[in-house]
Design an enzyme around this catalytic site. Structure first.
Site, mmCIF file in Angstrom:
data_model
loop_
_atom_site.group_PDB
_atom_site.id
_atom_site.type_symbol
_atom_site.label_atom_id
_atom_site.label_comp_id
_atom_site.label_asym_id
_atom_site.label_seq_id
_atom_site.Cartn_x
_atom_site.Cartn_y
_atom_site.Cartn_z
ATOM 1 N N TRP A 113 3.283 -12.567 34.300
ATOM 2 C CA TRP A 113 4.804 -12.564 34.242
ATOM 3 C C TRP A 113 5.356 -11.649 35.146
ATOM 4 C CZ3 TRP A 113 5.858 -17.134 32.822
ATOM 5 C CH2 TRP A 113 5.076 -17.782 31.812
ATOM 6 N N ASP A 195 11.602 -7.440 30.919
ATOM 7 C CA ASP A 195 11.456 -8.700 30.395
ATOM 8 C C ASP A 195 10.993 -8.498 29.044
ATOM 9 O OD1 ASP A 195 10.627 -11.357 29.356
ATOM 10 O OD2 ASP A 195 9.421 -11.588 31.279
ATOM 11 N N LYS A 219 9.056 -16.672 21.088
ATOM 12 C CA LYS A 219 8.103 -15.960 20.800
ATOM 13 C C LYS A 219 8.356 -15.494 19.573
ATOM 14 C CE LYS A 219 6.274 -15.714 25.032
ATOM 15 N NZ LYS A 219 5.221 -16.753 25.197
#
Lengths: 396, 396
Positions: A113, A195, A219
């Site tokens: 990511w 993030d 999430k």
């Protein structure tokens, strides 16, 4: 039709499980919200009711994360991927607005990511460089650890950066920063951008250490479709200071209006139509978490869950392989493989037979991954831990 | 809690009413989808179930709109506003990729949405120009008509355009293109880009006349949070042909990855996490419409609704004022004012007393606006029409 369900034991990496109570309330509010005779998804994003959802969700998040007054909370569509683009262009503008100069964004690459975030900055031709890529520190070239600061801090010494970026928890590889790198947080002149898509509200953090926090909802905090941003107000001012001429001179692309942070904030996240149902679900998750004791209570649960799971795997280390270094093991996504991969299918099948589902690893890593986000109960993780031990004992 | 409601008589402009049956199904699926034990919003966007939702919704839209095989359907987050940005940068790239040259995008400005689209192209420094602004053709400088082609077609003759853009239905002003401008559709070298956010699936159209159709979901087809794109495949190829060097030479910004159409299409709208619950709701709306006879049946209903409403207003023309020219009156949003504005409050209050709600006009226009999208029944509009007549008769 009866709307209920047996508590799912679902370990998917995201979009992920949400608390059943939250979904039941959302389900009712989709049809008739607060008895106004309309669903929460059918009303104007500028109506009194929608504005209250925006205000409430901001307020509840501020409460949960102890967000100080010199930060703004806002919401944008498009997930983390849109964030990769908007962070690069907004933060480059902020640095330009503040200093009149340009410096690269620095990326701490600890998994796929953070790598994608870097690649997007490069793709947009925004000055950026990798400060380290964890892969380079492993002999096998895989993401399995985060290098100690002493190994890379020289890269930032005496250098300027428009921002430094990291991803706190890498879902694909199951790697989580145990704490923020001091060589960044101690630098007053560097804005840390993080993030938190997969670990927001899973543990206590000190917001004042960050310049920008970005977190996709799907999430720990809601449905896919909205991303939370927490930003230092001074950064917003600096973004606005950057002129078109300056941006042009340094080749920094103008940010599309719906992702230009100052405009989003000035319009209270409703410059364009905010998906108000999706935000309402997020606010229900926030309220659910406040009612259960806030982040400290959730963190305690998450630590217990991770401890149960990793203990079961560690105690059968002849049978299971845990690729990630202990120091950086994720409390959200436990990645493991079977030493004998010919048993993979049997493992999955027997797990599913007792309703332990969503355990298959990411296609790029293989093996298994148990994502144990906030909504998974200790009991569910205990059931998985027991199965892990039993399966090892029966098949060793 | 009992999940049901009296059929709302809600005339809001968007987010707008959805069919109650659709919401009931969505409400159940949010908790337990197809009896998989999980809600549709909790599963991976790359799972079998999610992929089926993507495929089904594409297929159902293709069926409803008779979309030919040389077009692609895809979905992006961010609404029409994100579309304003992504259309400008993708279409400029397409023209560059096709011709190696640059030409401006031409904007047909018939209200505030097409104006905003133009402003965003300008803001991004993408070559663009206004072909006409309807305001300039009205003495009072307001949006109340669309000029006849003969009045502006000279502007496009012998000129090149990377694309020509229009908004089919302007919700704020209640102005709808009665048909597409021939001087554009007859030009093989010009790609027509149209915003159908507020009239998609309200009437039959010929998709082959368009290069790109863009439509935010939150009026006729679903919840806020997703935008439908229908694009000619040849345009996708042209976008990819544009090199970074060409873009740089002409100052065309690189499109953020989540809005770069070729990437979205190659990944079947799941390059980043697509809000699968929101898409599922859209698919439920598509199926609902197919079951009731498709677009022709809906169009018939919509024409009847518009006829009922405008007839009531027209027959009391001493009492109500309709600012929009008859030829371009919207079948989706009827805008009107009371000649005696001191009665405005009374009108709203009495309407609300009989549960006719959401009638207040846009803040920039004032007066009243009745949005009568697909989900509003003929009966509901008949109730409004009766009230309109009664109120005029009692207060004239």
């Amino acid at each position: 039709m009866p709307i209920d369900r047996v508590e799912p034991q679902y370990f998917g990496a995201g979009p992920a499980l949400l608390p059943t109570d939250v979904l039941k309330q959302a389900s009712a509010d989709l049809i008739n919200f607060n008895d106004i005779g309309l669903g929460i998804g059918e009303i104007s994003h500028r109506s009194k009711d929608a504005t209250k959802v925006i205000e409430d969700s901001k307020q509840h998040l501020k409460q949960l994360m102890s967000i100080p007054d010199d930060y703004e909370v806002f919401f944008i569509q498009g997930g983390g991927t849109t964030g990769f683009s908007s962070i690069a262009s907004n933060m480059a503008a902020a640095y330009l607005g503040k200093t009149g100069e340009m410096a690269p964004g620095g990326y701490l690459v600890s998994g796929s990511w953070s790598e994608k975030a870097y690649e997007e900055a490069q793709r947009l031709h925004i000055p950026s460089k990798v400060l380290f890529n964890s892969k380079d520190f492993n002999e096998n070239g895989k993401y399995q650890d985060i290098p100690e600061e002493s190994l890379w801090e020289d890269k930032i010494k005496n250098s300027k950066f428009s921002y430094v970026y990291l991803c706190e928890n890498e879902t694909v590889h199951g790697i989580e920063w145990p704490s923020l790198p001091k060589c960044i947080t101690e630098r007053d002149d560097i804005e840390l951008v993080a993030d938190l898509s997969s670990d927001i509200l899973s543990r206590e953090i000190d917001v004042t250490k960050y310049g920008v926090i970005m977190a996709g909802a799907q999430k720990n905090i809601g449905l896919a479709g909205l991303t939370v941003y927490i930003i230092k107000k001074s950064i917003l001012k600096n973004i606005e200071k950057a002129t078109d001429e300056q941006l042009q001179e340094f080749g920094i692309p103008i940010t599309p209006i719906a992702s230009y942070y100052p405009t989003v904030v000035k319009n209270n996240s409703a410059y364009n139509t905010i998906p108000i149902f999706t935000l309402h679900v997020m606010d229900l998750v926030f309220k659910h978490l406040i009612a259960k004791g806030g982040v400290p209570a959730q963190q305690k649960e998450n630590e217990k869950k991770a401890q149960l799971l990793y203990a079961a795997l560690d105690s059968h280390s002849d049978f299971y392989n845990l690729p990630v270094a202990k120091r950086v093991r994720s409390n959200m996504n436990a990645v493991f493989t079977l030493k004998d991969s010919s048993l993979d299918e049997k493992f999955l099948k027997e797990a599913e037979a007792i309703k332990l589902i969503g355990l298959k690893g990411h296609r790029s890593v293989g093996g298994f991954r148990a994502s144990i986000y906030n909504a998974l109960s200790v009991q569910t993780v205990e059931n998985l831990a027991k199965f892990i031990s039993k399966f090892a004992e029966e098949n060793a």
